[in-house]
Design an enzyme around this catalytic site. Sequence first.
Site, short mmCIF file in Angstrom:
data_model
loop_
_atom_site.label_atom_id
_atom_site.label_comp_id
_atom_site.label_asym_id
_atom_site.label_seq_id
_atom_site.Cartn_x
_atom_site.Cartn_y
_atom_site.Cartn_z
N ASP A 144 0.77 -1.25 0.00
CA ASP A 144 0.00 0.00 0.00
C ASP A 144 0.81 1.31 0.00
O ASP A 144 1.79 1.43 0.73
CB ASP A 144 -0.85 0.11 1.28
CG ASP A 144 -1.55 -1.16 1.64
OD1 ASP A 144 -1.57 -2.09 0.83
OD2 ASP A 144 -2.09 -1.22 2.76
N SER A 179 -0.19 0.29 7.52
CA SER A 179 -0.61 1.45 6.73
C SER A 179 -1.19 2.58 7.56
O SER A 179 -1.68 2.38 8.67
CB SER A 179 -1.63 1.02 5.68
OG SER A 179 -0.97 0.27 4.70
N GLU A 182 -10.34 -2.23 4.44
CA GLU A 182 -8.98 -1.76 4.74
C GLU A 182 -8.77 -0.37 4.13
O GLU A 182 -9.52 0.06 3.25
CB GLU A 182 -7.94 -2.73 4.15
CG GLU A 182 -8.03 -4.14 4.72
CD GLU A 182 -6.95 -5.07 4.19
OE1 GLU A 182 -6.27 -5.72 5.01
OE2 GLU A 182 -6.78 -5.19 2.97
#
Length: 524
Positions: free
Chosen positions: A56, A113, A237
């Site tokens: 990510d 993240s 997410e």
Amino acid sequence: MNFRALLCPVLILGLALSCGEARQNKPGEQAGRTIDIPEPHRPQFHFTPPSKWMNDPNGMFYLDGEYHLSYQYYPDSTVWGPMHWGHAVSKDLVSWEHLPIALYPDSLGYIFSGGSVVDHQNTSGFGTKAVPPVVAAFTHHDPVGEKAGTTDFQTQSIAYSLDKGRTWTKYAGNPVLKNEKGIRDFRDPKVIWHQDSRKWIMTLAVYDKVEFYASTDLKSWEYLSEFGIPGDTRLWECPDLFPLKATGTGETRWVLLVSIQKEAPNGGTATSYFLGDFDGERFLGNPEDQRWLDWGTDNYAFVTWDNAPGGDSERLGIGWMSNWQYAQEVPTVSWRSAMTVPRVLQLETDGEGYVLRSNPVAALEGLRGPKTALPMLQIRGEQEVSGSFTPSKCEIILKTDLTQTTAELYGITLSNNAGDRLILGFDRINNQMWLDRRGSGPKGFSGDFFKGPHTAPIDLGPDGDPNLRILLDVASIEVFGENGRLNFTEIFFPSEPYDTLTFWADDGEWALESSTIYSLKSIW
Ligand code: FRU
């Protein structure tokens, strides 16, 4: 990512490394360094890590002429492992300079993240108003707690930088948000400044929904509300929440981006969005109206830049150009994964309501080299197209005359002498765009990758938008249609570069009013 399935092997690798055991060298590696080897699938104008594993995009902010891009990074392997934040900067969102790793794992866990903000008013007290701190919010993922079967091993923490992101200090009071609800998946904080309430708002993915928290100093957080789809059990997410002023009406709507772990339109993982309002406490949107930001298989965890110039009707973002179904198996050697091209998000009315459109940032046009402009074409059967470009790295802009097109199916094919073929087609009977990568390169690395063809709805009727823009970069295709309302991003791995471009039409004619193809320069 599904940590339930993946963490065991990763943990074993992490333990082996910390015990000082020698790691098995992978092809192309010598102990302690990565040697230069030909990398046939390395994109030439997309961001990739210098080597090893990336997922990510993280911690993106703009400050003093620089766009910062961090990313989930495992510098010891080409598969997922103990996460760091890699780091790069760009002055134009096109060329990137790699910087040292921004955040390393520590005693609280891996660095998962999250997002960064420029704290202009120094609400955190980490800097001064003259030197505003940049504050990164991220998830600490504690692998030991996870292995022990606890449910509170994901917590939220912060770090700050006073030197334009060059060095980062983790806050001594971490974590700033503990996991007290017994929900294991509690991660990916993304923070914005909410002017009306004069508070920071954090959006957090909590298993199958998002939660919102507020803070005045980025250190203490108060729960506000949640937003989810009743009955949904998919894993959510990498959320992101921000306002956008619509072009045309000037009205503002709030956009909630959420990446979804499974059952994406073409399988596996993808980024979705909801539109609504945010009143400082709650996101007021229709949970049943979840839309896909990109219909292709390879645009995940798409999130946006904080503090970027461009006004309130644009928001810049970038996605991870892969899919958890096969990301760890794709046949690159010294590195894994690229980002999408940076895109600008805008809101517009489509007659029935608002829709989000995303297009490549304008600065990418600076990569254009020699131009091939073809006269009006009437394609019947197959026609090879050549000019001063290579189909493996170019931009194709096509304008179809839908009123003169009689073919039911038309499209383009990329091919090479090895017999690999990537086919992009338009189906006027079913109003669909489709991409077939089943024969795009040697099979054998993942069954899921070679499923398909993959499809997206598109209006090919008399009112349809006939403009298409296609970016090809060695191992990826990004299709932008309907003025950015259609995005379709996919990767592929041919055994040798695609060198032939063919336009084709079945059962009739494809009337191409104009076809412009630019050769594109490399950014590296
Ligand atoms: C999404 C994700 C995030 C997590 C990170 C770990 O791809 O699973 O939820 O923070 O990757 O690398």
